[in-house]
Design a protein around this motif. Structure first.
Motif, PDB file in Angstrom:
ATOM      1  N   CYS A 342       0.760  -1.295  -0.069  1.00 39.51           N
ATOM      2  CA  CYS A 342      -0.089   0.060  -0.139  1.00 39.51           C
ATOM      3  C   CYS A 342       0.799   1.280   0.018  1.00 39.51           C
ATOM      4  N   THR A 343       0.389   2.289  -0.482  1.00 39.73           N
ATOM      5  CA  THR A 343       1.124   3.519  -0.694  1.00 39.73           C
ATOM      6  C   THR A 343       1.288   4.336   0.625  1.00 39.73           C
ATOM      7  N   VAL A 344       0.399   3.859   1.671  1.00 37.29           N
ATOM      8  CA  VAL A 344       0.504   4.861   3.040  1.00 37.29           C
ATOM      9  C   VAL A 344       0.751   3.798   3.973  1.00 37.29           C
ATOM     10  N   PRO A 345       1.200   4.112   5.318  1.00 39.45           N
ATOM     11  CA  PRO A 345       1.473   3.108   6.255  1.00 39.45           C
ATOM     12  C   PRO A 345       0.222   2.454   6.630  1.00 39.45           C
ATOM     13  N   VAL A 346       0.448   1.158   6.900  1.00 38.99           N
ATOM     14  CA  VAL A 346      -0.996   0.641   7.362  1.00 38.99           C
ATOM     15  C   VAL A 346      -0.457  -0.457   8.568  1.00 38.99           C
ATOM     16  N   ARG A 347      -1.446  -0.488   9.505  1.00 38.27           N
ATOM     17  CA  ARG A 347      -1.143  -1.273  10.599  1.00 38.27           C
ATOM     18  C   ARG A 347      -2.221  -2.534  10.444  1.00 38.27           C
ATOM     19  N   VAL A 348      -1.915  -3.626  10.626  1.00 38.19           N
ATOM     20  CA  VAL A 348      -2.781  -4.819  10.302  1.00 38.19           C
ATOM     21  C   VAL A 348      -2.637  -5.486  11.933  1.00 38.19           C
ATOM     22  N   GLU A 349      -3.911  -5.871  12.048  1.00 41.47           N
ATOM     23  CA  GLU A 349      -4.184  -6.682  13.290  1.00 41.47           C
ATOM     24  C   GLU A 349      -5.062  -7.517  13.265  1.00 41.47           C
ATOM     25  N   VAL A 350      -4.808  -9.025  13.160  1.00 40.25           N
ATOM     26  CA  VAL A 350      -5.605 -10.197  12.844  1.00 40.25           C
ATOM     27  C   VAL A 350      -5.520 -11.083  14.367  1.00 40.25           C
ATOM     28  N   ASP A 351      -6.787 -11.037  14.722  1.00 39.50           N
ATOM     29  CA  ASP A 351      -7.246 -11.796  16.213  1.00 39.50           C
ATOM     30  C   ASP A 351      -7.979 -12.998  15.636  1.00 39.50           C
ATOM     31  N   LEU A 352      -7.292 -14.119  15.365  1.00 42.09           N
ATOM     32  CA  LEU A 352      -8.251 -15.165  14.955  1.00 42.09           C
ATOM     33  C   LEU A 352      -7.647 -16.306  15.519  1.00 42.09           C
ATOM     34  N   ALA A 353      -8.315 -17.184  16.291  1.00 39.88           N
ATOM     35  CA  ALA A 353      -7.414 -18.212  17.086  1.00 39.88           C
ATOM     36  C   ALA A 353      -7.386 -19.679  16.003  1.00 39.88           C
ATOM     37  N   GLU A 354      -8.272 -19.530  15.425  1.00 34.84           N
ATOM     38  CA  GLU A 354      -8.295 -20.390  13.993  1.00 34.84           C
ATOM     39  C   GLU A 354      -8.719 -19.927  12.701  1.00 34.84           C
ATOM     40  N   ARG A 355      -8.751 -20.848  11.426  1.00 34.90           N
ATOM     41  CA  ARG A 355      -8.965 -20.121  10.262  1.00 34.90           C
ATOM     42  C   ARG A 355     -10.451 -20.321   9.850  1.00 34.90           C
ATOM     43  N   PRO A 356     -10.888 -19.449   8.960  1.00 35.12           N
ATOM     44  CA  PRO A 356     -12.247 -19.905   8.419  1.00 35.12           C
ATOM     45  C   PRO A 356     -12.119 -20.466   7.476  1.00 35.12           C
ATOM     46  N   ALA A 357     -13.187 -21.070   6.808  1.00 33.02           N
ATOM     47  CA  ALA A 357     -13.370 -21.850   5.659  1.00 33.02           C
ATOM     48  C   ALA A 357     -12.749 -21.132   4.388  1.00 33.02           C
ATOM     49  N   PRO A 358     -12.202 -22.021   3.522  1.00 33.41           N
ATOM     50  CA  PRO A 358     -11.287 -21.351   2.431  1.00 33.41           C
ATOM     51  C   PRO A 358     -11.833 -20.251   1.547  1.00 33.41           C
ATOM     52  N   ALA A 359     -13.243 -20.555   1.389  1.00 31.45           N
ATOM     53  CA  ALA A 359     -13.745 -19.474   0.386  1.00 31.45           C
ATOM     54  C   ALA A 359     -13.928 -18.223   1.064  1.00 31.45           C
TER      55      ALA A 359
END
Length: 453
Positions: A342-359
């Motif tokens: 991305c052209t601007v600074p981006v903060r990413v925060e993912v709070d998932l204990a497990e993964r959802p369905a692939p789709a």
């Protein structure tokens, strides 16, 4: 896990939505209600309900009873079908009346599904239609309610206005009735009349209370009418869901076709054209190999550079279809890779204990990717943030930026297409983007169960 790309990330509390232009009245709603057009329209609906319900009930009971009695002969089926068709016609009239007097918009029920042409097919469709039987049920149930609401509304309304205006017409009793006023009590020895100024004033105040309460009583009565019309004369939940799924299926098909056209265009204009030029260059290098080995070596070196460029274009195209990092490492790593581009600074925060369905995981990835592209191209922001978390059986995404704002799903932009894609999988897209920013886009997707990789 939180990952920050670049400097200067922060969350500023932006301004709220612009102030509404709601009209301000000098009188409170309780005092305005008796003279508002809505109140008189609702009263008109209650008054009309009684004669219409009597007519509808009489027609429905007569036709259904006659049809049921004639079922021992062939005539019972067409009579019963005609009765149900008439109830459907009355249902259309009731929807129009509710729309005009109550402001209630109710969609038409599902159309008849004939198995073929002819009268027999039509009768079969009428008899098998759930909307026909719901219209019959409305005809039966609405009459007792119409009688009750008519009696209550007329008595409350007349009593309120009669008592409120009593100071204006109490003189009628001594002049024409031979008594001093409204009689509250009377027997052989004494009688009580409302005839002195204090009693007349109290009577008017009681009438004022009834007059103020009568619009709200009528409104409460019409709420039942709204429920009956919406529940029995509109489309069933199953039919509405079928229509919604058919629409979503069309969106999915159109989206898939558009993606295929985009892939074909990117291959034709990018890697394919480059590979064709590469083949021609190698052919020329082969011809010059014996005559001018140095020139041939230079052409092969240029072709090697073209191969690297073509490979990079193919990698970018594959990433646009489904990135390998998403399959191997999940949303956290995939969204971090998107944020780094991305052209601007981006903060990413993912709070998932497990993964959802692939789709669902793929849709979430492309949703965030497209939103960050909008930030890069249109927002004129200096920072952005991405949050992903799970709430019960829903996957939540949120992309925030401090740009100029003004994003609108209804404007027919890319956000509208993104909303359609999410809706096709029972997802929701909510955009909060006042003029001047900040912009906050929240997406909600179904979790669709756990899976093992």
């Amino acid at each position: 896990m939180a990952t920050e790309y670049g400097q200067g990330y922060g969350l500023d509390s932006g301004p709220g939505f612009p102030g509404s232009t709601e009209r301000r009245h000098r009188l409170p709603a309780a005092l305005r209600a008796p003279v508002e057009p809505r109140t008189w329209l609702e009263l008109t609906h209650v008054l009309l309900s009684l004669p219409i319900s009597i007519l509808l009930f009489t027609y429905a009971v007569t036709m259904v009873s006659l049809g049921a009695g004639l079922l021992v002969t062939f005539l019972g089926i067409p009579v019963l079908a005609a009765g149900l068709a008439g109830c459907r016609g009355f249902g259309a009239l009731e929807r129009m009346r509710a729309r005009g007097l109550l402001g209630l918009e109710v969609a038409e029920p599902e159309p008849l599904r004939r198995n073929g042409p002819g009268a027999m097919a039509w009768m079969g469709a009428v008899l098998k239609s759930g909307a026909s039987w719901r219209a019959l049920l409305y005809a039966v149930l609405h009459l007792p309610w119409a009688v009750f609401s008519f009696v209550v509304a007329v008595n409350v309304w007349v009593l309120g206005w009669a008592l409120l205006t009593y100071p204006l017409w109490f003189w009628v009793f001594p002049v024409y009735a031979g008594q001093d006023g409204i009689q509250l009590y009377g027997d052989e020895t004494h009688r009580i009349y409302l005839d002195n100024p204090f009693e007349i004033t109290v009577t008017a105040l009681v009438g004022l209370l009834f007059t103020i309460a009568s619009p709200w009583i009528v409104r409460a009565l019409t709420m039942v009418d709204r429920l009956l019309v919406h529940g029995l004369l509109g489309p069933s939940r199953l039919a509405s869901r079928v229509v919604e799924l058919e629409s979503d299926r069309g969106v999915v098909v159109d989206t898939a076709a558009a993606d295929l056209r985009r892939i074909e265009r990117d291959l034709h204009d990018g890697a394919q054209a480059r590979l064709v030029a590469l083949a021609m260059d190698l052919g020329l290098a082969k011809e010059k190999l014996r005559e001018d080995p140095q020139a041939a070596a230079q052409m092969v070196d240029e072709a090697h550079g073209e191969v690297k460029t073509a490979l990079q274009e193919l990698r970018d195209l594959a990433r646009g279809i489904h990135p390998a990092v998403l399959t191997d490492r999940g949303l956290d790593a995939a969204l971090s890779a998107v944020a780094s581009r991305c052209t601007v600074p981006v903060r990413v925060e993912v709070d998932l204990a497990e993964r959802p369905a692939p789709a669902i995981e793929g849709i979430a990835y492309f949703t965030v990717s497209e939103l960050l592209q909008n930030v890069s191209k249109h927002a004129r922001a200096t920072w952005a943030g991405v949050e992903v978390w799970r709430t019960e059986n829903r996957l939540m995404l949120q992309v925030v930026d401090n740009g100029v704002g003004g994003a609108d799903v209804s404007a027919g932009s890319g956000l509208a297409g993104l909303a359609d894609r999410l809706d096709a999988v029972d997802g929701i897209l909510v955009v909060d983007s006042p003029a001047g920013g900040p912009t906050r886009v929240t997406a909600e997707l179904p979790w669709r169960g756990e899976h093992v990789r």
